[in-house]
Design an enzyme around this catalytic site. Structure first.
Site, PDB file in Angstrom:
ATOM      1  N   HIS A  71      94.675 -25.133  88.028  1.00 26.98           N
ATOM      2  CA  HIS A  71      93.505 -24.467  88.883  1.00 26.98           C
ATOM      3  C   HIS A  71      93.944 -23.236  88.594  1.00 26.98           C
ATOM      4  CE1 HIS A  71      96.589 -23.610  92.204  1.00 26.98           C
ATOM      5  NE2 HIS A  71      96.811 -24.716  91.941  1.00 26.98           N
ATOM      6  N   ASP A  73      92.548 -20.554  90.761  1.00 23.19           N
ATOM      7  CA  ASP A  73      92.591 -19.927  92.081  1.00 23.19           C
ATOM      8  C   ASP A  73      93.888 -19.890  92.560  1.00 23.19           C
ATOM      9  OD1 ASP A  73      92.295 -22.814  92.801  1.00 23.19           O
ATOM     10  OD2 ASP A  73      91.604 -22.006  94.718  1.00 23.19           O
ATOM     11  N   ASP A 103     102.377 -21.083  90.698  1.00 26.38           N
ATOM     12  CA  ASP A 103     101.275 -21.902  90.890  1.00 26.38           C
ATOM     13  C   ASP A 103      99.660 -21.302  90.733  1.00 26.38           C
ATOM     14  OD1 ASP A 103      99.556 -23.846  92.459  1.00 26.38           O
ATOM     15  OD2 ASP A 103     100.140 -23.098  94.527  1.00 26.38           O
ATOM     16  N   GLU A 135      90.941 -25.172  94.156  1.00 27.67           N
ATOM     17  CA  GLU A 135      91.865 -26.179  94.339  1.00 27.67           C
ATOM     18  C   GLU A 135      92.374 -25.944  95.697  1.00 27.67           C
ATOM     19  OE1 GLU A 135      95.793 -28.316  94.406  1.00 27.67           O
ATOM     20  OE2 GLU A 135      95.271 -26.092  94.700  1.00 27.67           O
ATOM     21  N   GLU A 136      92.897 -24.585  95.894  1.00 29.41           N
ATOM     22  CA  GLU A 136      93.562 -24.120  97.076  1.00 29.41           C
ATOM     23  C   GLU A 136      92.981 -24.466  98.300  1.00 29.41           C
ATOM     24  OE1 GLU A 136      96.778 -23.826  96.859  1.00 29.41           O
ATOM     25  OE2 GLU A 136      97.556 -23.190  95.150  1.00 29.41           O
ATOM     26  N   GLU A 163     101.087 -28.407  88.106  1.00 28.93           N
ATOM     27  CA  GLU A 163     101.678 -28.049  89.002  1.00 28.93           C
ATOM     28  C   GLU A 163     103.210 -27.789  89.215  1.00 28.93           C
ATOM     29  OE1 GLU A 163     100.072 -26.681  91.854  1.00 28.93           O
ATOM     30  OE2 GLU A 163      98.173 -27.411  91.945  1.00 28.93           O
ATOM     31  N   HIS A 357     102.701 -19.669  97.090  1.00 31.18           N
ATOM     32  CA  HIS A 357     102.297 -19.300  98.528  1.00 31.18           C
ATOM     33  C   HIS A 357     102.832 -18.438  99.232  1.00 31.18           C
ATOM     34  CE1 HIS A 357      99.426 -23.283  98.708  1.00 31.18           C
ATOM     35  NE2 HIS A 357      99.591 -23.102  97.554  1.00 31.18           N
TER      36      HIS A 357
HETATM   37 ZN   LIG Z   1      98.633 -25.361  92.840  1.00 30.30          ZN
END
Ligand SMILES: [Zn+2]
Length: 394
Positions: A71, A73, A103, A135-136, A163, A357
């Protein structure tokens, strides 16, 4: 080769692709890069045209191949204490810092960096680069990409989702049902409760019912579960309602989610709450005022990844890594969506979910090298036509 991947990672990190913003600059850059190598990209856009998935095939067309999925984003950086600019790759020794390095722009950079090498001698089995948006915020982008995949002989045979698993092979994760319940009551002076319908009090009843359901799921957890926690979990994440202490609240809304373990009848769980609302709560509210209403909207729905030992995806990923067994991950991914579309999927990628994150997210050069070596073995296997088992040491 790692050098080339780091240079691409530097470009990718510099695009601020927080989910709330457009990813078109990044996608455009990737499409140009691939175009320069003679590879065509197919974009599927969102309704507003502000975001796009990218799908590109390296190797022979018309044959099922291997999807390498990432992903584009990233999660926001607002309010986080970063020691460097999150959108500028900052190399400090072994670690490369920046939002999305783990990520999961690191994996995307590794894949893109290998395309020239993939073209150097012909592949028997094509590799498909699949980059998604949003995705997030609930895997909202990738369904359009999956819908556009060819059927029949050209349908991709499996998907590897890069991932961050520290290059472990994961074959299972929970799903996510993200829901928003909005209640409308009837406002009146607080001194005359019989003239109003309190939306906050009604929301509280639903929340208590969700709590009962959560307790039942917890009690029903199988003893041999691979998941932590081993049951379908629930959360009420946000609530807002009412105007003042002396007004009976007309409006209330709350966001809630549950994360079903594979095999859980998620529709039945949802129905339990809907039935409570329709058969029990709403008739009582309507007796107070005919305009009373309760609506629950599905904001995002990510299916779980159901373990499928011996699936072509798990077999290939385990052969490529030399892993003796597949693990379970705590976070949800796009893998369940590919699996639900009939494409076996596993998760295997460089970096650690522990730093994803977070402020000062990073990936190590070591993990990039491990991810690169995995892709090199995949390329060698695809050149041979996939007949021999790959050698994880070679
Ligand atoms: Zn991810």
């Amino acid at each position: 080769m790692t050098q080339a991947a780091v240079a691409i990672l530097e470009r990718l990190v510099a695009f601020d692709t927080v989910s709330a913003t457009s990813n078109l600059d990044l996608v455009g850059w990737v499409a140009d890069y691939l175009d320069g190598l003679g590879i065509e990209s197919v974009l599927t856009r969102n309704a507003e045209g502000t975001k796009a998935n990218l799908y590109a095939t390296v190797g022979p067309g018309g044959r099922g191949g291997i999807i390498l999925s990432g992903h584009t984003d990233v999660v926001p950086v607002a309010g986080q204490a970063w020691t460097s600019d999150p959108f500028r790759l900052d190399a400090r020794g072994e670690r490369l810092y920046g939002r999305g390095t783990a990520d999961m722009k690191g994996f995307i950079a590794l894949v893109l960096a290998r395309v020239p090498n993939a073209l150097a001698s012909p592949l028997q089995i094509p590799l498909h680069i699949a980059l998604s948006y949003d995705e997030e915020v609930g895997c909202l982008g990738v369904p359009a990409l999956i819908r556009s995949l060819p059927e029949g002989a050209a349908r991709p045979r499996l998907a590897i989702i890069g991932e961050p698993t520290g290059m472990q092979v994961a074959n299972a994760h929970k799903g996510i049902h993200f829901l928003r319940t909005r209640l409308t009551g009837h406002e009146a002076h607080s001194s005359m409760p019989e003239r109003g319908v309190n939306a906050i009090a009604a929301a509280a009843e639903i929340i208590v019912e969700i709590g009962r359901l959560a307790a039942q799921c917890r009690a029903a957890a199988p003893a041999d579960s691979r998941f932590d926690p081993p049951y379908t979990s629930f959360n009420i994440g946000r609530i807002a309602g009412g105007a003042a202490v002396n007004i009976i609240a007309r409006d209330c809304a709350f966001d809630w989610e549950f994360r079903p373990v594979p095999g859980e009848d998620a529709a039945a769980l949802r129905r339990r709450i809907d039935d409570f609302i329709m058969a029990d709560l709403l008739p009582r509210l309507r007796a107070g005022h005919p305009d009373a209403a309760v609506e629950t909207e599905t904001m995002a729905l990510v299916p779980p990844l159901v373990p499928d030992p011996g699936s072509p995806a798990e077999t290939l990923a385990r052969d490529l890594t030399g892993a003796n067994e597949a693990t379970t991950i705590a976070f949800a991914t796009e893998a369940g969506l590919f699996q639900a579309a009939g494409i076996p999927a596993v998760i295997c990628g460089p970096g650690s979910i522990e730093v994803a994150h977070q402020p000062d997210e990073f990936i190590t050069r070591d993990q990039l090298a491990a991810g690169g070596a995995f892709l090199d073995r995949l390329l060698a296997w695809a050149r041979r036509g996939g007949n021999e088992r790959p050698n994880p040491d070679g």
